[in-house]
Design a protein around this motif. Structure first.
Motif, PDB file in Angstrom:
ATOM      1  N   GLU A   1      32.542  46.014  29.521  1.00 18.30           N
ATOM      2  CA  GLU A   1      33.259  46.614  30.645  1.00 18.30           C
ATOM      3  C   GLU A   1      34.662  46.075  30.695  1.00 18.30           C
ATOM      4  O   GLU A   1      34.890  44.880  30.551  1.00 18.30           O
ATOM      5  N   LEU A   2      35.587  46.976  30.967  1.00 17.79           N
ATOM      6  CA  LEU A   2      36.952  46.514  31.161  1.00 17.79           C
ATOM      7  C   LEU A   2      37.026  45.888  32.538  1.00 17.79           C
ATOM      8  O   LEU A   2      36.426  46.389  33.488  1.00 17.79           O
ATOM      9  N   PRO A   3      37.751  44.788  32.684  1.00 15.96           N
ATOM     10  CA  PRO A   3      37.881  44.212  34.023  1.00 15.96           C
ATOM     11  C   PRO A   3      38.654  45.159  34.942  1.00 15.96           C
ATOM     12  O   PRO A   3      39.570  45.861  34.495  1.00 15.96           O
ATOM     13  N   ILE A   4      38.220  45.231  36.196  1.00 12.17           N
ATOM     14  CA  ILE A   4      38.949  46.042  37.174  1.00 12.17           C
ATOM     15  C   ILE A   4      39.630  45.094  38.153  1.00 12.17           C
ATOM     16  O   ILE A   4      38.985  44.217  38.734  1.00 12.17           O
ATOM     17  N   PHE A   5      40.889  45.295  38.321  1.00 11.76           N
ATOM     18  CA  PHE A   5      41.696  44.387  39.129  1.00 11.76           C
ATOM     19  C   PHE A   5      41.228  44.347  40.586  1.00 11.76           C
ATOM     20  O   PHE A   5      40.995  45.379  41.203  1.00 11.76           O
ATOM     21  N   LYS A   6      41.077  43.133  41.123  1.00 12.90           N
ATOM     22  CA  LYS A   6      40.757  42.977  42.541  1.00 12.90           C
ATOM     23  C   LYS A   6      41.971  42.351  43.231  1.00 12.90           C
ATOM     24  O   LYS A   6      42.596  41.445  42.688  1.00 12.90           O
ATOM     25  N   THR A   7      42.268  42.855  44.445  1.00 19.35           N
ATOM     26  CA  THR A   7      43.415  42.308  45.176  1.00 19.35           C
ATOM     27  C   THR A   7      43.224  40.821  45.427  1.00 19.35           C
ATOM     28  O   THR A   7      42.113  40.375  45.698  1.00 19.35           O
ATOM     29  N   LEU A   8      44.293  40.055  45.318  1.00 21.27           N
ATOM     30  CA  LEU A   8      44.176  38.618  45.550  1.00 21.27           C
ATOM     31  C   LEU A   8      43.923  38.369  47.029  1.00 21.27           C
ATOM     32  O   LEU A   8      44.392  39.105  47.887  1.00 21.27           O
ATOM     33  N   PRO A   9      43.138  37.338  47.360  1.00 18.57           N
ATOM     34  CA  PRO A   9      42.831  37.088  48.770  1.00 18.57           C
ATOM     35  C   PRO A   9      44.108  36.795  49.582  1.00 18.57           C
ATOM     36  O   PRO A   9      45.028  36.156  49.099  1.00 18.57           O
ATOM     37  N   GLN A  10      44.126  37.306  50.820  1.00 15.56           N
ATOM     38  CA  GLN A  10      45.334  37.132  51.652  1.00 15.56           C
ATOM     39  C   GLN A  10      45.183  36.041  52.700  1.00 15.56           C
ATOM     40  O   GLN A  10      46.151  35.609  53.291  1.00 15.56           O
ATOM     41  N   TYR A  11      43.943  35.664  52.983  1.00  9.90           N
ATOM     42  CA  TYR A  11      43.715  34.672  54.038  1.00  9.90           C
ATOM     43  C   TYR A  11      43.193  33.376  53.435  1.00  9.90           C
ATOM     44  O   TYR A  11      42.563  33.393  52.388  1.00  9.90           O
ATOM     45  N   PRO A  12      43.439  32.256  54.117  1.00 10.45           N
ATOM     46  CA  PRO A  12      43.033  30.968  53.544  1.00 10.45           C
ATOM     47  C   PRO A  12      41.516  30.757  53.607  1.00 10.45           C
ATOM     48  O   PRO A  12      40.835  31.413  54.377  1.00 10.45           O
ATOM     49  N   TYR A  13      41.049  29.849  52.781  1.00 13.91           N
ATOM     50  CA  TYR A  13      39.615  29.549  52.802  1.00 13.91           C
ATOM     51  C   TYR A  13      39.366  28.258  53.564  1.00 13.91           C
ATOM     52  O   TYR A  13      40.274  27.465  53.792  1.00 13.91           O
ATOM     53  N   ILE A  14      38.122  28.072  53.932  1.00 18.03           N
ATOM     54  CA  ILE A  14      37.701  26.808  54.533  1.00 18.03           C
ATOM     55  C   ILE A  14      36.517  26.308  53.729  1.00 18.03           C
ATOM     56  O   ILE A  14      35.630  27.089  53.372  1.00 18.03           O
ATOM     57  N   GLU A  15      36.494  24.998  53.426  1.00 15.57           N
ATOM     58  CA  GLU A  15      35.401  24.474  52.604  1.00 15.57           C
ATOM     59  C   GLU A  15      34.564  23.481  53.391  1.00 15.57           C
ATOM     60  O   GLU A  15      35.072  22.761  54.256  1.00 15.57           O
ATOM     61  N   ARG A  16      33.293  23.463  53.089  1.00 17.80           N
ATOM     62  CA  ARG A  16      32.383  22.463  53.639  1.00 17.80           C
ATOM     63  C   ARG A  16      31.530  21.901  52.505  1.00 17.80           C
ATOM     64  O   ARG A  16      31.046  22.663  51.655  1.00 17.80           O
ATOM     65  N   ASP A  17      31.304  20.573  52.504  1.00 17.86           N
ATOM     66  CA  ASP A  17      30.389  19.972  51.532  1.00 17.86           C
ATOM     67  C   ASP A  17      29.048  19.743  52.214  1.00 17.86           C
ATOM     68  O   ASP A  17      29.000  19.391  53.391  1.00 17.86           O
ATOM     69  N   VAL A  18      27.978  19.956  51.434  1.00 17.67           N
ATOM     70  CA  VAL A  18      26.634  19.713  51.955  1.00 17.67           C
ATOM     71  C   VAL A  18      25.887  18.863  50.928  1.00 17.67           C
ATOM     72  O   VAL A  18      25.964  19.152  49.737  1.00 17.67           O
ATOM     73  N   ALA A  19      25.208  17.822  51.410  1.00 17.02           N
ATOM     74  CA  ALA A  19      24.340  17.059  50.506  1.00 17.02           C
ATOM     75  C   ALA A  19      22.951  17.067  51.115  1.00 17.02           C
ATOM     76  O   ALA A  19      22.784  16.723  52.288  1.00 17.02           O
ATOM     77  N   ILE A  20      21.971  17.503  50.316  1.00 12.29           N
ATOM     78  CA  ILE A  20      20.605  17.526  50.856  1.00 12.29           C
ATOM     79  C   ILE A  20      19.666  16.787  49.915  1.00 12.29           C
ATOM     80  O   ILE A  20      19.930  16.655  48.724  1.00 12.29           O
ATOM     81  N   LEU A  21      18.587  16.335  50.522  1.00  9.83           N
ATOM     82  CA  LEU A  21      17.553  15.634  49.774  1.00  9.83           C
ATOM     83  C   LEU A  21      16.389  16.603  49.636  1.00  9.83           C
ATOM     84  O   LEU A  21      15.851  17.081  50.632  1.00  9.83           O
ATOM     85  N   ILE A  22      16.043  16.954  48.413  1.00  3.77           N
ATOM     86  CA  ILE A  22      14.931  17.905  48.227  1.00  3.77           C
ATOM     87  C   ILE A  22      13.934  17.357  47.206  1.00  3.77           C
ATOM     88  O   ILE A  22      14.215  16.375  46.516  1.00  3.77           O
TER      89      ILE A  22
END
Lengths: 712, 336
Positions: free
Chosen positions: A610-631
């Protein structure tokens, strides 16, 4: 074929130097492979191609020389006077398809002794051992005129007759016919093998070798000299089947000359009479299938069009005449009548070749064709595209530090056994070679892994212990396809092994993950989607460090509730098992050997480019969260991620694993898994409170589905 | 004068400063809300109105100078600070780089790529075919019947009586011609097998064969295309000669020699003192082959050629033992 210069000079004048003659012979198609300078002579070693049996003789080569230099050719002396009277001998040909002509001459009262020196010398220069005068003369004429003959002791032929017939026709009971040959070997014959028989039993294997009990010995007085024509394919079949190659069979299977046969018989008779004495009696000549004169019509224009230049008519005519071809011209047409010795000249192109080879290939201009652009009618991508994709992968792997290997497509029984693959596996459906060079190369490989292990063993034994190898090549599965041939899919094989940790810059990750990363990148490059890694049962891999590589795809009838998801194995990777390693001829200690094999053709077949189809670059900022779990330890990361992905939210952009920890501070049956979640909306800048609510919900979802607990 | 005093004391303090903290302190002391300059400007209200502009100008001038000097000093100190830190962090730049190990490609495939590229640039397509092949395609369709002496030219591995490991890539030509009608122009690279093993033969090796079919093909085109290829591959100055030979599937047939690239034609061990190296076989497609695939021989003509990739690779890299290619010793492979 060895040709002494002095002998050639008997039939044609040669004034050129040996090197000049060798050059001209080579440039007209008789390749001189060597020149041997003797005290009194020069011997040329000439490679005669299978289409030119006429040149398997001194006279034949002399004829070429006469054509090259335009000098006349003379024929050796063969006239004599024979006794008259009743012969009292019969020859019958029962299989005239296999023997088109059989002539015999009787000579009585010869003295069998060593040949004169000059004759012995000529034979020796041509690589033939001298035996006695009569046998030597038949060999001499074989070399001189190219026609094999045989001398029988006339008195050992029972019933005064010769019967030319296949073994099947002379077989007396169910037992196959057998014969003791001149070389002392006893041979059991197939029914379709042609024999020369007397009234009671076979006395020669036609065209190949005489029988022992009719052999000419020092006691022999009377002779029957045989000069015959046998069907080339029949001689070849018998000679191959019995594994007997002689000067005689070599010439008959390439095609002897039906007409020169009689001259050869006369020449031999003449020489025997001169050298061994005796009285010459009559000859019998049975000739059921006569040589058919052929005619080839061709035009000067056609010759020129085929070659791409104009060769003067007079040159064409001169060349054909000098070669001994009969010609008639009328206007632009030539009618060519090849002599009986030139069985290779059958159609117009054969005549063209004669003309151009003697005219000189070097005189033909080199022209680059006008080059119209062709549009392929076939719209498929074809092999060219596939080759390009393979080339890309090769360069990619080079970049990952892998060295390309090319192995024979063979494997041995021990090698495939060493992988402990079950009998019902397709890799056990091997194709074996009927005539392998060595037992280790008896089978066509069904996996690249056996080849890579060969390379491991070789390199390891030479102290090359850090290896990253790859091969792209075919494997062969014994399952017939519609075209009657086995499957031969292309695979990629990878091998990685590393000696110790003595390195300036440490890369401490498990080798399994290094190789897995390479495999993932290849699959990415091939645009393979939905790749899965599941525990592998490959018997030659470490149970805990082996993975099958699968792709999931939808097939069959789909209903909205139950999409038919299928998975297809496209390869495997893992650490070679200790059992496989310990059975190798080298002791590999303290280092793991990793293998991967990818079914490239399967991948290329299912992969949708498949040829790649261009996606618009994101306009709004992201927010990140880290999670550590014990499984629980038993939850594999792939399962955890399935759970994470099942939580649907449009603002979860990406989840990235960054730590998996077992050990100090954590219960034995647990592990800590840490990942980073990136949230982003396409519509607005997210506020902390919006994220907080969603994130808490997500975390609770994760904990409830995994039974895990949040780490502090 | 007041300005002179301010300036002098500032200059003294500036000279004594040797950290960013000192600079910040001076900024507050002179330029801050209660700094000396600020206070002085405020103090102008006690002056007579006509004196104010002169004083104001002088003070503002002084303020700009101080700002300027402070920022220059600050820049200087930062630079010193960075330099000091960088000296501390200094690496032994003569240590080798942390290289991502680069692998290597097999010399046979490097040469194969090159051959393919040259022909593709001349408009040739690429075709492929099976390595386990029917006797018919490998021999009979190519005018090599069973029990024909031409079979001696190639020792064949048999799977069954009718199935062989292909001894040449020519069967691909037959398959391609059966599939498509002329004009055709393609090469077929690939592995081939012969039952032979010594210093100059291996049971498996690689060939590239080519075919061009059209209405106007001539022997001189064959010479033209092959010469272009050999000059691309071996260099413009290479000499090329064609001499008659025999292949059952071409007529006329030719062996193609190049002037020995080792001794420049003077005669050496590699060219067996002849000055020439045999590198290719070629010829005009035998009409029998066209008849076997149903092409009209009165309309179509063609030429075909073939070469051994191992041979060309050995010449290119001065390799003397063909078996090295398949031992796959990394000390050999890493040289390419």
């Amino acid at each position: 074929m060895k040709a002494p210069l002095s002998w050639l000079k008997d039939y044609v004048e040669i004034s050129d130097k040996p090197e000049g003659l060798a050059y001209h012979l080579t440039m007209t198609g008789l390749e001189v492979e060597g020149i041997e300078y003797l005290d009194d002579d020069v011997v040329f070693d000439i490679n005669i191609t299978p289409n030119r049996p006429d040149c398997l003789s001194i006279l034949g080569i002399a004829r070429e020389i006469s054509a090259i230099y335009g000098k006349p050719l003379s024929f050796p002396e063969h006239n004599f006077v024979a006794e008259t009277g009743e012969l009292d001998f019969n020859i019958d040909i029962l299989d005239d398809e296999l023997c088109h002509r059989y002539a015999g001459r009787i000579i009585r009262g010869v003295n069998i002794e060593p040949s004169p020196q000059w004759l012995q010398q000529r034979l020796i220069k041509c690589g033939i051992r001298a035996i006695n005068n009569v046998v030597d003369i038949t060999n001499y004429v074989l070399l001189e005129l190219g026609h094999p003959m045989h001398a029988f002791d006339l008195n050992k032929i029972q019933g005064k007759r010769i019967i030319v017939a296949t073994a099947g026709k002379v077989r007396k009971d169910e037992n196959p016919v057998s014969i003791k040959l001149l070389d002392g070997s006893q041979r059991v014959l197939d029914d379709d093998m042609l024999l020369i028989n007397d009234a009671s039993h076979p006395i020669a294997l036609a065209g190949i070798m005489g029988g022992e009990d009719s052999e000419v010995t020092t006691e022999t007085k009377d002779l029957l000299i045989e000069s015959a024509w046998f069907l080339p394919s029949s001689i070849r079949k018998t000679s191959n089947k019995l594994g007997i190659k002689t000067e005689s069979s070599y010439r008959f299977e390439r095609g002897a000359d039906k007409k020169i046969l009689k001259k050869a018989l006369d020449r031999a008779t003449y020489l025997i009479h001169q050298i061994a004495g005796g009285k010459i009696y009559g000859k019998i000549d049975i000739y059921p299938k006569r040589h058919k004169e052929s005619e080839i019509k061709i035009s000067f224009k056609a010759i020129n069009r085929y070659i791409g230049m104009t060769i003067p008519k007079k040159d064409v005519i001169k060349i054909l005449i000098n070669l001994g071809l009969g010609i008639e011209t009328s206007g632009d047409e030539i009618t060519v009548k090849p002599p009986s010795s030139r069985r290779d000249i059958i159609r117009d192109v054969d005549v063209i070749e004669e003309v151009v080879r003697l005219y000189g290939y070097e005189k033909v201009p080199s022209v680059v064709p006008k080059s119209p652009i062709y549009i392929k009618k076939d719209t498929s991508d074809g092999f060219k595209t596939r080759l390009k994709r393979i080339k890309d992968i090769r360069y990619l792997l080079k970049g990952y530090g892998f060295t390309e290997v090319i192995n024979y497509s063979f494997m041995g029984e021990d090698e495939i056994n060493n992988l402990d693959i079950k009998d019902d596996d397709t890799r056990r459906h091997t194709i074996s070679i009927l005539n392998p060079i060595r037992q280790e190369d008896k089978y066509l490989r069904t996996t690249i892994t056996t080849s890579l292990i060969r390379n491991l063993v070789h390199n390891y034994s030479y102290g090359n212990r850090d290896l990253r190898l790859f091969e792209i090549g075919k494997v062969f599965i014994n399952e017939r396809q519609d075209n009657g041939l086995p499957k031969e899919p292309q695979h990629i094989g990878l091998l990685l092994t590393k000696e110790g940790e003595k390195q300036l810059y440490r890369d401490s990750s498990e080798e399994f993950y290094i190789l897995k990363g390479v495999v993932e990148n290849i699959l990415d490059d091939l645009c393979v989607k939905s790749v899965g890694f599941v525990r592998s049962n490959e018997p030659f891999l470490h149970q805990g460090k082996a993975s099958d590589i699968i792709v999931k795809f939808c097939s069959g009838e789909q209903t909205p509730t139950t999409p038919q998801e299928e998975s297809l194995k496209i390869g495997y990777l893992g650490v070679l098992s200790a059992r496989t390693i310990e059975r190798l001829p080298v002791k590999i200690l303290k280092q793991d050997v990793l293998i991967a094999e990818l079914y490239l053709d399967t991948i290329l077949d299912i992969m949708v480019k498949e040829l790649p189809i261009f996606k618009t670059l994101p306009q709004y900022p992201y927010i990140e969260r880290d999670v550590a779990i014990l499984i629980d330890n038993s939850i594999e990361v792939a399962r955890l991620f399935e759970i994470l992905r099942s939580y649907e939210s449009p603002i979860i952009e990406n989840i990235r694993l960054f730590d998996v920890y077992k050990g100090k501070g954590i219960a034995d049956d647990k592990k800590s898994v840490a990942f980073n979640i990136r949230y982003r909306s396409n519509e607005k800048t997210l506020s902390d409170s919006e994220i907080e609510t969603l994130h808490n919900d997500f975390v609770n979802f994760i904990l409830s589905r995994t039974g895990g607990i949040l780490r502090g | 004068m007041l300005y002179k005093e301010i300036a002098d004391s500032f200059n003294l303090e500036l000279d004594a400063s040797n950290s960013i903290e000192d600079i910040n302190r001076l900024k507050v002391k002179y330029l801050g809300k209660k700094g000396i300059i600020t206070e002085a400007l405020k103090g102008m209200s006690s002056l007579a109105p006509q004196e104010r502009p002169t004083h104001g100008q002088a003070l503002n001038q002084l303020k700009r100078e101080i700002e300027d000097l402070l920022s220059k000093r600050e820049e200087h100190l930062k630079q010193i600070d960075i330099t000091r830190r960088q000296i501390k962090e200094s690496l032994d730049i003569t240590l080798p780089g942390n290289r991502i190990p680069i692998g290597s490609l097999h010399p046979i495939n490097l040469v194969l790529d090159e051959i393919v590229d040259i022909f593709v640039s001349m408009g040739f397509d690429i075709e492929d075919g099976p390595e386990v092949e029917l006797d018919y395609y490998n021999f009979e369709a190519l005018n090599i019947p069973k029990d024909h002496p031409a079979r001696d030219m190639q020792d064949t591995f048999y799977i069954t009586e009718d199935i062989v490991l292909r001894t040449q890539t020519s069967p691909v030509q037959v398959r391609a011609m059966q599939k498509s009608s002329p004009p055709l122009r393609f090469i077929s690279p690939g592995k081939v097998y012969r039952c032979d093993s010594d210093i100059s033969h291996t049971p498996m090796f690689h060939q590239v064969e080519g075919l061009m079919v059209d209405t106007d093909i001539t022997f001189s085109y064959l010479k033209g295309v092959i010469e272009v290829f050999l000059k691309e591959f071996f260099g413009r100055n290479v000499s090329v000669r064609f001499r008659p030979s025999f292949f059952p599937f071409t007529e006329p047939s030719a062996e193609v020699d190049i002037g020995c690239i080792i001794c420049k034609g003077q005669g050496c061990r590699v060219c067996k003192e002849t000055g020439w190296l045999e590198v290719m076989g070629a010829g005009m497609v035998h009409p029998k082959v066209f008849e076997n695939v149903g092409y009209d021989t009165s309309i179509y003509k063609g030429f075909a050629f073939g070469m051994g990739v191992e041979r060309l690779t050995m010449l290119r890299y001065s390799i003397t033992d063909i078996r090295l290619f398949f031992e796959n010793d990394i000390r050999f492979l890493e040289q390419f």
